[in-house]
Design an enzyme around this catalytic site. Structure first.
Site, PDB file in Angstrom:
ATOM      1  CG  LEU A  35      26.201  15.108 -34.834  1.00 53.70           C
ATOM      2  CD1 LEU A  35      26.617  14.291 -33.616  1.00 53.70           C
ATOM      3  CD2 LEU A  35      24.784  14.755 -35.260  1.00 53.70           C
ATOM      4  N   GLY A  36      27.156  19.664 -35.207  1.00 55.43           N
ATOM      5  CA  GLY A  36      27.192  21.028 -34.695  1.00 55.43           C
ATOM      6  C   GLY A  36      28.595  21.582 -34.722  1.00 55.43           C
ATOM      7  N   GLY A  38      31.178  24.767 -32.704  1.00 52.84           N
ATOM      8  CA  GLY A  38      31.324  25.794 -31.690  1.00 52.84           C
ATOM      9  C   GLY A  38      32.626  26.544 -31.851  1.00 52.84           C
ATOM     10  CB  VAL A  43      30.266  17.696 -32.605  1.00 57.22           C
ATOM     11  CG1 VAL A  43      29.907  16.282 -32.158  1.00 57.22           C
ATOM     12  CG2 VAL A  43      30.941  18.451 -31.466  1.00 57.22           C
ATOM     13  CG  ASP A 148      28.962  28.089 -24.153  1.00 65.37           C
ATOM     14  OD1 ASP A 148      28.135  29.006 -23.979  1.00 65.37           O
ATOM     15  OD2 ASP A 148      29.293  27.696 -25.288  1.00 65.37           O
TER      16      ASP A 148
END
Length: 310
Positions: A35-36, A38, A43, A148
């Protein structure tokens, strides 16, 4: 050593179909897709007991512990779900013998806020501003600064339509230094404040979120940051009603999100009132009655939306 590092880098990029077995709780999670990613970890969408969830995994155990503590703290806040609901916390030993920390949270399915506004109209800008400010207020009252805050960490869910936080990475206790941030949203990058964790830091990022909605490619800082950001706000028609409030937040004039939320609420109420008066003046007696009834309905709906925030 090089081979081990390569394996470690490779096995954290989880492939679809891989099963993550929790070391302590023995729960099984089937990876569906990424999903992503960082600074702290990645994730993934996963399946557990026939249901979808979001799994965040990292080799940075300390940072993951902080995020878990934030989620637990937010779940104790009465009357609001500020972040995703925490489902599980565990460790995973990869096939190469590396230990990773992970936690599992509810999967929030929705639409990017910028896309939602583009598809449904800029009238939603004010509604989302109030929702975010309400949530940020509760977030700050619980002792945390989001840190953030950015467009990527927000999603619009339906039934009812509401903007939600989807990642608490970067969250910092009030009074400490912000360590994880995204330059475009960071007032330190723009030379307009410190990276001290305080409500005004989040409120600066809040403004940048809505600037980013209308400037999806973003833009770089220049020699006169304040002038550049003010000009960007002035050039967006949808932000004109809120421009003075947004400029105040950029320059640190609000000590709390509650102050800013009150001013946005006043703007929305005044705007709706002016529209109702102008519309009523142009109609005959019968049409005027219908318009006033419609105006009351719109205001009532507005108050209903506001009540969802309380």
């Amino acid at each position: 050593m090089k081979t081990n590092r390569a394996w470690k880098k490779q096995d954290i990029n989880l492939r679809p179909g891989l099963t993550i077995n929790g070391k302590w709780h023995h729960q099984r999670y089937i990876i569906k897709k990424k999903l992503g990613e960082g600074a702290v970890g990645a994730v993934y969408l996963c399946e557990v007991n026939g249901k979808l969830a979001a799994l965040k995994i990292s080799d940075k155990g300390t940072s993951m512990t902080v995020e878990v503590n934030v989620l637990k703290s937010l779940q104790k806040v009465q009357g609001s779900r500020l972040g995703p609901y925490l489902l599980d916390v565990d460790d995973w030993v990869s096939p190469y013998g590396h230990m990773y920390s992970f936690y599992v949270m509810e999967y929030l399915k929705g639409e990017e806020m910028s896309r939602f506004i583009q598809n449904n109209g800029s009238a939603w800008v004010g509604v989302f501003m109030l929702q975010l400010l309400e949530d940020l207020g509760r977030f700050h009252q619980s002792g945390w600064i989001f840190g953030d805050l950015k467009l990527d960490n927000l999603i619009v869910v339906s039934s009812p339509t509401r903007v939600r936080f989807i990642d608490v990475g970067g969250t910092t206790q009030i009074g400490r230094a912000i360590k994880e941030y995204t330059e475009f949203y960071d007032r330190g990058y723009w030379g307009m404040g410190t990276r001290r964790a305080e409500p005004s830091y989040d409120l600066f990022a809040f403004v940048m979120v809505f600037i980013n909605v209308f400037y999806p490619k973003r833009f770089e800082r220049g020699g006169q940051s304040e002038r550049i950001l003010f000009k960007r706000i002035d050039d967006v028609k949808a932000l004109i009603p809120y421009r003075q409030v947004l400029k105040n937040a950029l320059t640190g004039k609000y000590l709390s999100s509650a102050e800013m939320k009150q001013e946005i609420t006043n703007i929305l109420y005044s705007t709706q009132k002016r529209r109702s008066v102008r519309a009523s003046a142009k109609e005959d007696a019968h049409a005027q009655f219908l318009m006033e009834a419609g105006g009351v309905t719109i205001v009532a709906i507005g108050y209903y939306l506001f009540s969802l925030l309380l």
